[in-house]
Design an enzyme around this catalytic site. Sequence first.
Site, PDB file in Angstrom:
ATOM      1  CB  SER A 166       4.151 -10.574  -1.167  1.00  0.00           C
ATOM      2  OG  SER A 166       3.370  -9.451  -0.818  1.00  0.00           O
TER       3      SER A 166
ATOM      4  CG  HIS B 262       0.651 -13.453  -0.897  1.00  0.00           C
ATOM      5  ND1 HIS B 262      -0.163 -14.424  -0.357  1.00  0.00           N
ATOM      6  CD2 HIS B 262       0.801 -12.525   0.075  1.00  0.00           C
ATOM      7  CE1 HIS B 262      -0.477 -14.098   0.877  1.00  0.00           C
ATOM      8  NE2 HIS B 262       0.088 -12.939   1.172  1.00  0.00           N
TER       9      HIS B 262
ATOM     10  CG  MET C 227      -2.195  -4.704   4.476  1.00  0.00           C
ATOM     11  SD  MET C 227      -0.572  -4.085   4.925  1.00  0.00           S
ATOM     12  CE  MET C 227       0.445  -5.496   4.474  1.00  0.00           C
TER      13      MET C 227
ATOM     14  CG  HIS D  44      -2.896 -12.326   3.452  1.00  0.00           C
ATOM     15  ND1 HIS D  44      -1.611 -12.106   3.914  1.00  0.00           N
ATOM     16  CD2 HIS D  44      -3.681 -12.470   4.547  1.00  0.00           C
ATOM     17  CE1 HIS D  44      -1.637 -12.102   5.256  1.00  0.00           C
ATOM     18  NE2 HIS D  44      -2.872 -12.310   5.656  1.00  0.00           N
TER      19      HIS D  44
ATOM     20  CG  MET E  83      -3.466  -8.952   6.417  1.00  0.00           C
ATOM     21  SD  MET E  83      -1.784  -8.504   5.963  1.00  0.00           S
ATOM     22  CE  MET E  83      -1.939  -8.561   4.181  1.00  0.00           C
TER      23      MET E  83
ATOM     24  CG  MET F 155      -0.011 -13.921   9.300  1.00  0.00           C
ATOM     25  SD  MET F 155       0.391 -13.502   7.595  1.00  0.00           S
ATOM     26  CE  MET F 155       1.656 -12.240   7.811  1.00  0.00           C
TER      27      MET F 155
ATOM     28  N   GLY G  54       1.014  -6.767   8.382  1.00  0.00           N
ATOM     29  CA  GLY G  54       1.008  -5.310   8.280  1.00  0.00           C
ATOM     30  C   GLY G  54       2.108  -4.722   7.421  1.00  0.00           C
ATOM     31  CG  PHE G  55       4.518  -2.815   8.297  1.00  0.00           C
ATOM     32  CD1 PHE G  55       4.400  -1.583   7.663  1.00  0.00           C
ATOM     33  CD2 PHE G  55       3.879  -2.994   9.513  1.00  0.00           C
ATOM     34  CE1 PHE G  55       3.673  -0.543   8.247  1.00  0.00           C
ATOM     35  CE2 PHE G  55       3.151  -1.964  10.114  1.00  0.00           C
ATOM     36  CZ  PHE G  55       3.053  -0.732   9.471  1.00  0.00           C
ATOM     37  N   GLY G  56       5.822  -5.557   4.929  1.00  0.00           N
ATOM     38  CA  GLY G  56       6.840  -6.423   4.350  1.00  0.00           C
ATOM     39  C   GLY G  56       8.175  -6.150   5.035  1.00  0.00           C
ATOM     40  N   GLY G  57       9.124  -7.014   4.774  1.00  0.00           N
ATOM     41  CA  GLY G  57      10.488  -6.758   5.229  1.00  0.00           C
ATOM     42  C   GLY G  57      10.767  -7.027   6.693  1.00  0.00           C
TER      43      GLY G  57
ATOM     44  N   GLY H   2       5.849 -14.168   5.557  1.00  0.00           N
ATOM     45  CA  GLY H   2       6.580 -13.181   6.350  1.00  0.00           C
ATOM     46  C   GLY H   2       8.010 -13.601   6.651  1.00  0.00           C
ATOM     47  N   GLY H   3       8.944 -12.816   6.175  1.00  0.00           N
ATOM     48  CA  GLY H   3      10.348 -13.088   6.465  1.00  0.00           C
ATOM     49  C   GLY H   3      10.892 -14.333   5.789  1.00  0.00           C
TER      50      GLY H   3
ATOM     51  N   GLY I 204       8.060 -11.493  -0.320  1.00  0.00           N
ATOM     52  CA  GLY I 204       7.981 -10.161  -0.907  1.00  0.00           C
ATOM     53  C   GLY I 204       9.353  -9.588  -1.148  1.00  0.00           C
TER      54      GLY I 204
HETATM   55  C1  DX5 Z   1       2.684  -8.940   5.630  1.00  0.00           C
HETATM   56  C2  DX5 Z   1       2.193  -9.536   4.332  1.00  0.00           C
HETATM   57  C3  DX5 Z   1       3.232 -10.313   3.630  1.00  0.00           C
HETATM   58  C4  DX5 Z   1       4.410  -9.494   3.196  1.00  0.00           C
HETATM   59  C5  DX5 Z   1       5.603 -10.386   3.200  1.00  0.00           C
HETATM   60  O1  DX5 Z   1       1.616  -8.396   6.321  1.00  0.00           O
HETATM   61  O2  DX5 Z   1       1.097 -10.399   4.583  1.00  0.00           O
HETATM   62  O3  DX5 Z   1       2.688 -11.020   2.531  1.00  0.00           O
HETATM   63  O4  DX5 Z   1       4.253  -8.922   1.944  1.00  0.00           O
HETATM   64  O5  DX5 Z   1       6.720  -9.610   2.974  1.00  0.00           O
HETATM   65  P1  DX5 Z   1       8.191 -10.140   3.212  1.00  0.00           P
HETATM   66  O6  DX5 Z   1       8.366 -11.344   2.358  1.00  0.00           O
HETATM   67  O7  DX5 Z   1       9.026  -8.986   2.824  1.00  0.00           O
HETATM   68  O8  DX5 Z   1       8.282 -10.502   4.693  1.00  0.00           O
HETATM   69 ZN    ZN Z   2       0.381 -11.819   2.941  1.00  0.00          ZN
END
Ligand code: DX5
Ligand code: ZN
Length: 214
Positions: free
Chosen positions: A7, A32, A36, A65, A67, A136, A141-144, A175-176, A196
């Site tokens: 990502s 990816h 957002m 993707h 969002m 999902m 909304g957020f990475g990590g 995600g994760g 990501g």
């Molecule tokens: C979250 C994104 C994911 C995100 C994944 O809203 O859709 O694609 O970048 O990040 P990681 O791999 O850090 O969970």
């Molecule tokens: Zn994504």
Amino acid sequence: MKLIAPSVLSANFADLRTDLEMINRSDADWLHVDVMDGVFVPNISFGFPLMEPMRKYCTKPLDVHLMIVHPEKYVERFCDAGAWSVGFHLEATDDPEPILDLIRAKGVRTCLTINPDIAVERLVKYLDKVDMVLLMSVFAGFGGQKFIPETMDKIRFIRQEIDRRRLNTLIEIDGGVGVQNAHELFEAGADVLVAGTAVFGAPDPEEAIRIMKR
Ligand code: DX5
Ligand code: ZN
């Protein structure tokens, strides 16, 4: 299938080209692209202006993707901007079918996505109408964020449904995801893993991608 889609959300935007060249060299299958809007999710990432350098410098397919609310307004522009596949959230629309038609009419692959609080059963009737479903494994909304373990049963459920009906629909997980759970996720029936932090935060991103793929 066992595909990895890093990502770009976790890439270094100040030196995006270097990260894209790393992705090009790596065993990654797709890039990816997380878009957002600050309305559908409580975060804003980027939009059309970044599609340009990504299309120019990334040799891997762009897996977009969305969002965003009102995906029907923007899917065609993402197709025109060079998306290889375009996904949007089922819960962002009352009727996904005309939106899928817009994407398909552009010759681009379709993906329907659901957040963890949307019943996975709601995807079933679309399985033969899309190229891919994205489950999902964190709230968009957020990475990590931390992987939600309940996702495992959802993957098995959708896998069974796809196999029983002899469909080719791909299952993507987002995600994760990282080296710690990639094997288990593929084993449960996932085809594509988005990662990501696990890629761009790794000391050796190319090695992290390699490990996840085997
Ligand atoms: C979250 C994104 C994911 C995100 C994944 O809203 O859709 O694609 O970048 O990040 P990681 O791999 O850090 O969970
Ligand atoms: Zn994504």
